[in-house]
Design a protein around this motif. Sequence first.
Motif, PDB file in Angstrom:
ATOM      1  N   VAL A   1      -4.942  -6.515   7.668  1.00  0.00           N
ATOM      2  CA  VAL A   1      -3.780  -5.843   7.101  1.00  0.00           C
ATOM      3  C   VAL A   1      -3.534  -6.431   5.723  1.00  0.00           C
ATOM      4  O   VAL A   1      -3.390  -7.651   5.576  1.00  0.00           O
ATOM      5  N   MET A   2      -3.499  -5.560   4.738  1.00  0.00           N
ATOM      6  CA  MET A   2      -3.241  -5.992   3.370  1.00  0.00           C
ATOM      7  C   MET A   2      -1.813  -5.621   2.992  1.00  0.00           C
ATOM      8  O   MET A   2      -1.376  -4.493   3.245  1.00  0.00           O
ATOM      9  N   ASP A   3      -1.099  -6.587   2.426  1.00  0.00           N
ATOM     10  CA  ASP A   3       0.212  -6.299   1.845  1.00  0.00           C
ATOM     11  C   ASP A   3      -0.059  -5.699   0.475  1.00  0.00           C
ATOM     12  O   ASP A   3      -0.703  -6.327  -0.369  1.00  0.00           O
ATOM     13  N   ALA A   4       0.400  -4.472   0.264  1.00  0.00           N
ATOM     14  CA  ALA A   4       0.070  -3.759  -0.960  1.00  0.00           C
ATOM     15  C   ALA A   4       1.328  -3.335  -1.710  1.00  0.00           C
ATOM     16  O   ALA A   4       2.377  -3.086  -1.113  1.00  0.00           O
ATOM     17  N   GLU A   5       1.168  -3.261  -3.010  1.00  0.00           N
ATOM     18  CA  GLU A   5       2.247  -2.810  -3.877  1.00  0.00           C
ATOM     19  C   GLU A   5       1.715  -1.717  -4.786  1.00  0.00           C
ATOM     20  O   GLU A   5       0.659  -1.874  -5.410  1.00  0.00           O
ATOM     21  N   PHE A   6       2.442  -0.624  -4.840  1.00  0.00           N
ATOM     22  CA  PHE A   6       2.114   0.470  -5.752  1.00  0.00           C
ATOM     23  C   PHE A   6       2.767   0.144  -7.086  1.00  0.00           C
ATOM     24  O   PHE A   6       3.976  -0.057  -7.172  1.00  0.00           O
ATOM     25  N   ASN A   7       1.956   0.081  -8.150  1.00  0.00           N
ATOM     26  CA  ASN A   7       2.463  -0.326  -9.465  1.00  0.00           C
ATOM     27  C   ASN A   7       2.774   0.845 -10.381  1.00  0.00           C
ATOM     28  O   ASN A   7       3.183   0.632 -11.520  1.00  0.00           O
ATOM     29  N   GLY A   8       2.564   2.062  -9.895  1.00  0.00           N
ATOM     30  CA  GLY A   8       2.947   3.228 -10.678  1.00  0.00           C
ATOM     31  C   GLY A   8       1.783   4.066 -11.163  1.00  0.00           C
ATOM     32  O   GLY A   8       0.620   3.784 -10.894  1.00  0.00           O
ATOM     33  N   VAL A   9       2.148   5.123 -11.902  1.00  0.00           N
ATOM     34  CA  VAL A   9       1.199   6.075 -12.480  1.00  0.00           C
ATOM     35  C   VAL A   9       1.528   6.213 -13.951  1.00  0.00           C
ATOM     36  O   VAL A   9       2.701   6.232 -14.333  1.00  0.00           O
ATOM     37  N   ALA A  10       0.480   6.297 -14.777  1.00  0.00           N
ATOM     38  CA  ALA A  10       0.674   6.495 -16.211  1.00  0.00           C
ATOM     39  C   ALA A  10      -0.463   7.354 -16.744  1.00  0.00           C
ATOM     40  O   ALA A  10      -1.563   7.359 -16.201  1.00  0.00           O
TER      41      ALA A  10
END
Length: 179
Positions: A118-127
Amino acid sequence: MIPSGLTTGTWNFDASHSEVGFTVRHAGISKVRGNFDKVEATLTAGETLAETTVTAVIAADSFNSNDANRDGHVKGADFFDVEQFPELTFTSTGIEGSGSDFKVTGDLTIKGITRSVVMDAEFNGVAVDPFGATRSGFSASTVISRKDFGLTWNAALETGGVLVGDKVTINVDAAFVAA
């Protein structure tokens, strides 16, 4: 629901703006860090998280800890045995979360042994970059036991303990480009 701004479809891994790295305890007193220089990955964003997948293939011989002797040892039979097991792979089996924080469960295969992680993940956005490409960014980490993947080589230290720690932290900073 998938993260805001992430459109459905295929997103290709941008290796020049990404890193798959690791940290492991050395001699009980310091940490060795490094990365894998050859990674291919695909993010397939569905309408929902349940329909979204990520896959990655890592060339085992691209292991790089900035020490040629250590790198050669780790690529050899005592560790990765890259001649027999040229790839490490990850295939997601489920993604949960909301906002920018997620848990990505998947099958990690190292040296022919597959374990669920299980990976703790963070979405950093779209550009959108100046060249018109739509990019998305993610960070993720997990801690594995290297012994769970058959990576058992070690050496005892005169002061007690062992040369290489069992716990390996895997850190991923990934950029993807919409196809």
